[in-house]
Design a protein around this motif. Structure first.
Motif, PDB file in Angstrom:
ATOM      1  N   TYR A 129     -23.614  20.214  25.581  1.00  0.00           N
ATOM      2  CA  TYR A 129     -23.570  19.133  26.570  1.00  0.00           C
ATOM      3  C   TYR A 129     -24.960  18.825  27.104  1.00  0.00           C
ATOM      4  O   TYR A 129     -25.350  17.659  27.233  1.00  0.00           O
ATOM      5  N   VAL A 130     -25.710  19.862  27.401  1.00  0.00           N
ATOM      6  CA  VAL A 130     -27.076  19.661  27.912  1.00  0.00           C
ATOM      7  C   VAL A 130     -27.967  19.042  26.834  1.00  0.00           C
ATOM      8  O   VAL A 130     -28.723  18.092  27.095  1.00  0.00           O
ATOM      9  N   LEU A 131     -27.891  19.559  25.620  1.00  0.00           N
ATOM     10  CA  LEU A 131     -28.726  19.030  24.547  1.00  0.00           C
ATOM     11  C   LEU A 131     -28.330  17.608  24.146  1.00  0.00           C
ATOM     12  O   LEU A 131     -29.182  16.813  23.734  1.00  0.00           O
ATOM     13  N   GLY A 132     -27.064  17.288  24.277  1.00  0.00           N
ATOM     14  CA  GLY A 132     -26.610  15.974  23.852  1.00  0.00           C
ATOM     15  C   GLY A 132     -26.740  14.889  24.899  1.00  0.00           C
ATOM     16  O   GLY A 132     -26.884  13.711  24.554  1.00  0.00           O
ATOM     17  N   GLU A 185     -19.338   9.412  32.679  1.00  0.00           N
ATOM     18  CA  GLU A 185     -19.935  10.259  33.708  1.00  0.00           C
ATOM     19  C   GLU A 185     -20.166   9.493  35.003  1.00  0.00           C
ATOM     20  O   GLU A 185     -19.927  10.020  36.101  1.00  0.00           O
ATOM     21  N   GLU A 186     -20.621   8.251  34.883  1.00  0.00           N
ATOM     22  CA  GLU A 186     -20.932   7.476  36.082  1.00  0.00           C
ATOM     23  C   GLU A 186     -19.695   7.219  36.931  1.00  0.00           C
ATOM     24  O   GLU A 186     -19.728   7.352  38.159  1.00  0.00           O
ATOM     25  N   SER A 187     -18.595   6.877  36.288  1.00  0.00           N
ATOM     26  CA  SER A 187     -17.364   6.630  37.050  1.00  0.00           C
ATOM     27  C   SER A 187     -16.839   7.918  37.690  1.00  0.00           C
ATOM     28  O   SER A 187     -16.312   7.907  38.812  1.00  0.00           O
ATOM     29  N   ASP A 215     -16.563   8.970  41.930  1.00  0.00           N
ATOM     30  CA  ASP A 215     -15.394   9.561  42.585  1.00  0.00           C
ATOM     31  C   ASP A 215     -15.709  10.885  43.265  1.00  0.00           C
ATOM     32  O   ASP A 215     -14.799  11.551  43.785  1.00  0.00           O
ATOM     33  N   GLY A 216     -16.977  11.293  43.248  1.00  0.00           N
ATOM     34  CA  GLY A 216     -17.382  12.510  43.941  1.00  0.00           C
ATOM     35  C   GLY A 216     -17.386  13.756  43.089  1.00  0.00           C
ATOM     36  O   GLY A 216     -17.502  14.868  43.629  1.00  0.00           O
ATOM     37  N   ALA A 217     -17.284  13.633  41.772  1.00  0.00           N
ATOM     38  CA  ALA A 217     -17.268  14.806  40.905  1.00  0.00           C
ATOM     39  C   ALA A 217     -18.675  15.351  40.703  1.00  0.00           C
ATOM     40  O   ALA A 217     -19.634  14.581  40.552  1.00  0.00           O
ATOM     41  N   GLY A 218     -18.804  16.687  40.680  1.00  0.00           N
ATOM     42  CA  GLY A 218     -20.086  17.320  40.416  1.00  0.00           C
ATOM     43  C   GLY A 218     -20.299  17.546  38.931  1.00  0.00           C
ATOM     44  O   GLY A 218     -19.498  17.113  38.083  1.00  0.00           O
ATOM     45  N   HIS A 219     -21.387  18.265  38.592  1.00  0.00           N
ATOM     46  CA  HIS A 219     -21.740  18.480  37.190  1.00  0.00           C
ATOM     47  C   HIS A 219     -20.636  19.235  36.453  1.00  0.00           C
ATOM     48  O   HIS A 219     -20.200  18.819  35.366  1.00  0.00           O
ATOM     49  N   PHE A 220     -20.178  20.340  37.015  1.00  0.00           N
ATOM     50  CA  PHE A 220     -19.187  21.150  36.324  1.00  0.00           C
ATOM     51  C   PHE A 220     -17.826  20.453  36.288  1.00  0.00           C
ATOM     52  O   PHE A 220     -17.073  20.602  35.314  1.00  0.00           O
ATOM     53  N   THR A 221     -17.501  19.684  37.333  1.00  0.00           N
ATOM     54  CA  THR A 221     -16.243  18.941  37.318  1.00  0.00           C
ATOM     55  C   THR A 221     -16.256  17.878  36.231  1.00  0.00           C
ATOM     56  O   THR A 221     -15.264  17.693  35.501  1.00  0.00           O
ATOM     57  N   VAL A 222     -17.374  17.183  36.088  1.00  0.00           N
ATOM     58  CA  VAL A 222     -17.501  16.176  35.041  1.00  0.00           C
ATOM     59  C   VAL A 222     -17.365  16.821  33.670  1.00  0.00           C
ATOM     60  O   VAL A 222     -16.690  16.288  32.775  1.00  0.00           O
ATOM     61  N   PHE A 223     -17.983  17.981  33.522  1.00  0.00           N
ATOM     62  CA  PHE A 223     -17.954  18.633  32.214  1.00  0.00           C
ATOM     63  C   PHE A 223     -16.556  19.143  31.870  1.00  0.00           C
ATOM     64  O   PHE A 223     -16.017  18.836  30.798  1.00  0.00           O
ATOM     65  N   PHE A 224     -15.959  19.923  32.755  1.00  0.00           N
ATOM     66  CA  PHE A 224     -14.701  20.595  32.429  1.00  0.00           C
ATOM     67  C   PHE A 224     -13.486  19.664  32.505  1.00  0.00           C
ATOM     68  O   PHE A 224     -12.494  19.905  31.807  1.00  0.00           O
ATOM     69  N   ARG A 225     -13.538  18.611  33.302  1.00  0.00           N
ATOM     70  CA  ARG A 225     -12.363  17.764  33.481  1.00  0.00           C
ATOM     71  C   ARG A 225     -12.460  16.420  32.764  1.00  0.00           C
ATOM     72  O   ARG A 225     -11.448  15.741  32.608  1.00  0.00           O
ATOM     73  N   VAL A 226     -13.673  16.042  32.350  1.00  0.00           N
ATOM     74  CA  VAL A 226     -13.843  14.753  31.679  1.00  0.00           C
ATOM     75  C   VAL A 226     -14.355  14.931  30.257  1.00  0.00           C
ATOM     76  O   VAL A 226     -13.734  14.475  29.289  1.00  0.00           O
ATOM     77  N   MET A 227     -15.492  15.607  30.103  1.00  0.00           N
ATOM     78  CA  MET A 227     -16.167  15.657  28.807  1.00  0.00           C
ATOM     79  C   MET A 227     -15.518  16.653  27.844  1.00  0.00           C
ATOM     80  O   MET A 227     -15.267  16.328  26.679  1.00  0.00           O
ATOM     81  N   PRO A 255     -12.403  17.967  27.669  1.00  0.00           N
ATOM     82  CA  PRO A 255     -11.119  17.564  27.067  1.00  0.00           C
ATOM     83  C   PRO A 255     -11.267  16.514  25.963  1.00  0.00           C
ATOM     84  O   PRO A 255     -10.467  16.499  25.021  1.00  0.00           O
ATOM     85  N   LEU A 256     -12.266  15.640  26.066  1.00  0.00           N
ATOM     86  CA  LEU A 256     -12.482  14.643  25.023  1.00  0.00           C
ATOM     87  C   LEU A 256     -12.983  15.276  23.728  1.00  0.00           C
ATOM     88  O   LEU A 256     -12.837  14.690  22.649  1.00  0.00           O
ATOM     89  N   ALA A 257     -13.581  16.452  23.825  1.00  0.00           N
ATOM     90  CA  ALA A 257     -14.148  17.119  22.655  1.00  0.00           C
ATOM     91  C   ALA A 257     -13.150  18.062  21.995  1.00  0.00           C
ATOM     92  O   ALA A 257     -13.557  19.006  21.305  1.00  0.00           O
ATOM     93  N   TRP A 258     -11.849  17.809  22.152  1.00  0.00           N
ATOM     94  CA  TRP A 258     -10.836  18.701  21.599  1.00  0.00           C
ATOM     95  C   TRP A 258     -10.964  18.863  20.088  1.00  0.00           C
ATOM     96  O   TRP A 258     -10.830  19.986  19.583  1.00  0.00           O
ATOM     97  N   PRO A 259     -11.210  17.814  19.287  1.00  0.00           N
ATOM     98  CA  PRO A 259     -11.376  18.047  17.839  1.00  0.00           C
ATOM     99  C   PRO A 259     -12.531  18.996  17.518  1.00  0.00           C
ATOM    100  O   PRO A 259     -12.415  19.841  16.619  1.00  0.00           O
ATOM    101  N   ILE A 260     -13.645  18.871  18.237  1.00  0.00           N
ATOM    102  CA  ILE A 260     -14.772  19.784  18.023  1.00  0.00           C
ATOM    103  C   ILE A 260     -14.394  21.193  18.463  1.00  0.00           C
ATOM    104  O   ILE A 260     -14.726  22.178  17.795  1.00  0.00           O
TER     105      ILE A 260
END
Length: 293
Positions: free
Chosen positions: A110-113, A186-188, A192-204, A206-211
């Protein structure tokens, strides 16, 4: 009005003519069937050998049908030799390694990408260099670090030794996937008040399920079948042996229990096949997506 309706019913009821397969298609199917049979034959032979006695294995050669199935081989491998304990050890170590690799590879990817920072290209280049290092070059340093942490002869130490390495392929898979996601996600979430870890674990994530499915399968196969590091870690603690290391129990000074070893090998392969069957669709989808990109 009656004639057209009857004609329509006749056309609907009439089956469409089937197209005959061409000679090339027939040859392709036959070749694929032959290759499939050759591919699966070693596993079928292993199952057959697990139901034979050791003399019968060498006496029947490539024959598959045992004269009389010897189910006691599985009972001997599971209880008498101690493969029940080895199975639990392998399961704990494999699950712990998979969780550790998924979390840390996803975070690093996530950081590298998604972020640009000084030294990013150098880190990626360093990853690619270490990707080609054999396992034997790092086993001494891993053993020393684990010993200094007081975790040398423990499940936790072995999980750290297997999962805390570079894991370059998994990290780069996540990095390539996260790089292509739109910035608006990420912007949306941040609006809504999400922090870095919330964005990662709850948004990004789950989208990477195939990976994630791909990383789970690759890491599972690696951790379940790895031999060298568990061998070093369990030399003084036989009760911590994994299934791969436990295979050596069947090799004696004067003879080898081939039928018991075959039964133990079948036992160790069943969870691998089960996990791949469950996650194979996600694995194929992620590979196909990578090829299209």
């Amino acid at each position: 009005m009656t004639a057209p309706a009857a004609t329509g019913r006749l056309l609907v009821g009439r089956a469409a003519p089937r197209r005959r397969p061409s000679a090339g298609q027939v040859v392709t199917v036959v070749l694929l069937l032959v290759l499939g049979a050759l591919w699966i034959y070693p596993f079928v032979w292993l199952v057959s050998a697990s139901l034979k006695t050791s003399p019968e294995i060498f006496g029947t050669g490539l024959g598959l049908l045992p004269e009389e199935p010897v189910w006691e081989n599985y009972a001997r491998a599971w209880s008498e030799v101690g493969f029940a304990r080895y199975f639990v050890n392998t399961l704990v170590i494999t699950v712990g390694t998979v969780v550790l690799v998924v979390v840390r590879s996803a975070l690093a990817g996530y950081v590298l990408g998604r972020y640009d920072f000084i030294g990013k290209k150098f880190i990626i280049g360093l990853f690619l260099v270490t990707f080609f290092l054999p396992e034997g070059y790092t086993i001494i340093s891993i053993t020393q670090l684990t010993d200094q942490l007081g975790l040398l002869n423990t499940h936790a130490g072995l999980i750290l030794g297997l999962g805390a390495g570079g894991q370059i392929a998994s990290t780069l898979l996540y990095a390539g996937f996260f790089r292509k996601l739109p910035q608006e996600l990420e912007e949306s979430a941040r609006l809504d008040g999400a922090g870095h870890f919330t964005v990662f674990f709850r948004v990004m994530l789950p989208l990477a399920w195939p990976i994630t499915a791909t990383v789970v399968i690759l890491t599972y196969l690696f951790a379940w079948n790895v031999y060298l590091l568990p061998l070093v870690f369990t030399l003084s603690e036989p009760d911590l042996r994994t299934l791969a290391v436990g295979m050596t129990v069947f090799v004696g000074e004067r003879e080898t229990d081939w039928s018991g070893m075959a039964a133990a090998a079948v036992i160790s392969l069943i969870p691998v096949i089960a996990v791949f069957v469950v996650l194979q669709r996600k694995f194929v989808d992620s590979i196909a997506g990578a090829v299209k990109q």
